[in-house]
Design an enzyme around this catalytic site. Structure first.
Site, PDB file in Angstrom:
ATOM      1  N   ASP A  50       0.838  -1.204   0.000  1.00 14.41           N
ATOM      2  CA  ASP A  50       0.000   0.000   0.000  1.00 14.41           C
ATOM      3  C   ASP A  50       0.869   1.249   0.000  1.00 14.41           C
ATOM      4  O   ASP A  50       1.630   1.487   0.938  1.00 14.41           O
ATOM      5  CB  ASP A  50      -0.889   0.015   1.254  1.00 14.41           C
ATOM      6  N   TYR A  55       2.980  10.005  -0.506  1.00 14.59           N
ATOM      7  CA  TYR A  55       4.096   9.460   0.276  1.00 14.59           C
ATOM      8  C   TYR A  55       5.440   9.754  -0.411  1.00 14.59           C
ATOM      9  O   TYR A  55       6.489   9.615   0.206  1.00 14.59           O
ATOM     10  CB  TYR A  55       3.968   7.942   0.493  1.00 14.59           C
ATOM     11  N   LYS A  84      -2.938   5.929  -4.246  1.00 15.92           N
ATOM     12  CA  LYS A  84      -4.059   6.838  -3.964  1.00 15.92           C
ATOM     13  C   LYS A  84      -3.833   8.191  -4.638  1.00 15.92           C
ATOM     14  O   LYS A  84      -2.694   8.664  -4.685  1.00 15.92           O
ATOM     15  CB  LYS A  84      -4.181   7.065  -2.445  1.00 15.92           C
ATOM     16  N   HIS A 117      -7.822   9.512  -1.786  1.00 13.49           N
ATOM     17  CA  HIS A 117      -7.145   9.505  -0.480  1.00 13.49           C
ATOM     18  C   HIS A 117      -7.984  10.147   0.636  1.00 13.49           C
ATOM     19  O   HIS A 117      -8.071   9.622   1.743  1.00 13.49           O
ATOM     20  CB  HIS A 117      -5.789  10.212  -0.620  1.00 13.49           C
TER      21      HIS A 117
END
Ligand SMILES: NC(=O)c1ccc[n+]([C@@H]2O[C@H](COP(=O)([O-])OP(=O)(O)OC[C@H]3O[C@@H](n4cnc5c(N)ncnc54)[C@H](OP(=O)(O)O)[C@@H]3O)[C@@H](O)[C@H]2O)c1
Length: 281
Positions: A50, A55, A84, A117
């Site tokens: 994931d 990120y 996401k 998200h």
């Protein structure tokens, strides 16, 4: 039915199989530690990863996947990869463009699951239409949302052609999300836990410690087992090999009904992450 092993899957409402267990990589900087963590997880049997555009580590995740599947002698199709779309990219065209960018960074032809998200008001419906297009064109195997409360899901589904297959939310013994889980179950939406270990803040909890001692397991293992017995997909994050192994060693014991209830009893509706009804990003 409770997951039997690390590669066991839940079947999403469109028939796609998603592993009950995976590795999360939030706050892991792109670089050798990340690549190593992804590879190590695959080596130890994990089949789900994931990540998210925000990120900033999709390049390293992609490298870890390529190296990991090569070393493990498996193929891309054996893995389940999630990313996401970030809030600033929510919109029809911009979400499709964000998907292309994520694929490029990951070096993949398709994702198994693409999520919105956060439920940014006034924006998530256009983004959802984009996800529906990607799905209908066969470019992504499943689509879903993250951090959606019941009212967000109801609002989205009023206009949606396709129901989300997954809702990934903060979920741990201090935030048991019973109503949301019941709603998701009723609508065939698989609930997935983020921060299942409450970012490490539950590991010295006395009740959990007592239960862990009883089963000769760690607190992390007890929490992750509780997720699975509750029918919740879980994606604990760690970059350390011994914890990658530890976290996944949850298929050789079963919590009693009574212990499940004791853990449920720790709920305080307490969040470690932002509140989906009150965030400003
Ligand atoms: N959709 C969203 O909005 C959202 C938000 C947050 C997270 N997520 C996803 O959910 C994943 C998991 O959540 P998270 O990273 O926030 O938190 P988490 O998995 O609850 O906890 C991670 C923390 O626990 C430590 N840890 C892991 N296993 C352990 C063990 N067996 N014993 C002791 N400590 C352990 C890790 O440290 P070490 O790494 O040092 O082992 C890390 O500090 C993320 O990585 C991300 O993929 C999604």
């Amino acid at each position: 039915m409770v997951a039997k092993n690390l590669q066991d899957t839940t079947t999403l409402h469109n028939g796609v199989k998603m592993p009950w267990f995976g590795i999360g990589v939030f706050k892991v900087e792109d670089g050798p530690e990340l690549v190593h963590a992804v590879k190590t997880a695959i080596k130890h049997g994990y089949r789900s990863v994931d990540t998210a555009a925000i990120y900033g580590n999709e390049v390293g995740v992609g490298q870890g996947i390529r190296e990991g599947i090569k070393e493990a002698g498996i193929s891309r199709e054996d893995l389940f990869v999630t990313s996401k779309v970030w809030n600033t990219d929510l919109g029809y065209e911009s979400t499709i463009a964000a998907y292309e960018t994520s694929l490029k960074k990951l070096g993949l032809e398709y994702l198994d699951l693409y999520l919105i998200h956060w439920p940014v008001e006034g924006k998530y419906k256009d983004a959802w239409r984009a996800l529906e297009t990607l799905y209908k064109e066969g470019r992504v195997r499943a689509i879903g949302v993250s951090n959606f409360q019941i009212h967000h899901l109801e609002d989205l589904m009023k206009d949606a052609e396709i129901k989300p297959m997954v809702n990934q939310v903060e979920y741990h013994p201090r935030l048991t999300q019973k109503e949301l889980q019941a709603f998701c179950r009723e609508h065939g939406i698989q609930l997935e836990a983020w921060s299942p270990l409450m970012q490490g803040q539950l590991l010295d909890n006395e009740v959990l410690q007592e239960i862990a001692n009883k089963y000769n397991k760690s607190v992390a293992q007890v929490i992750l087992r509780w997720d699975l017995q509750n029918g919740v997909v879980t994606i604990p994050k760690t970059t350390k090999e011994h914890r990658i192994v530890e976290n996944a060693s949850v298929f050789d014991f079963e919590l009693t009904e009574e212990d499940m209830k004791r853990i449920d009893g720790l709920n305080q509706n307490h969040r470690v992450g932002p509140d989906p009804d009150n965030f400003d990003f």
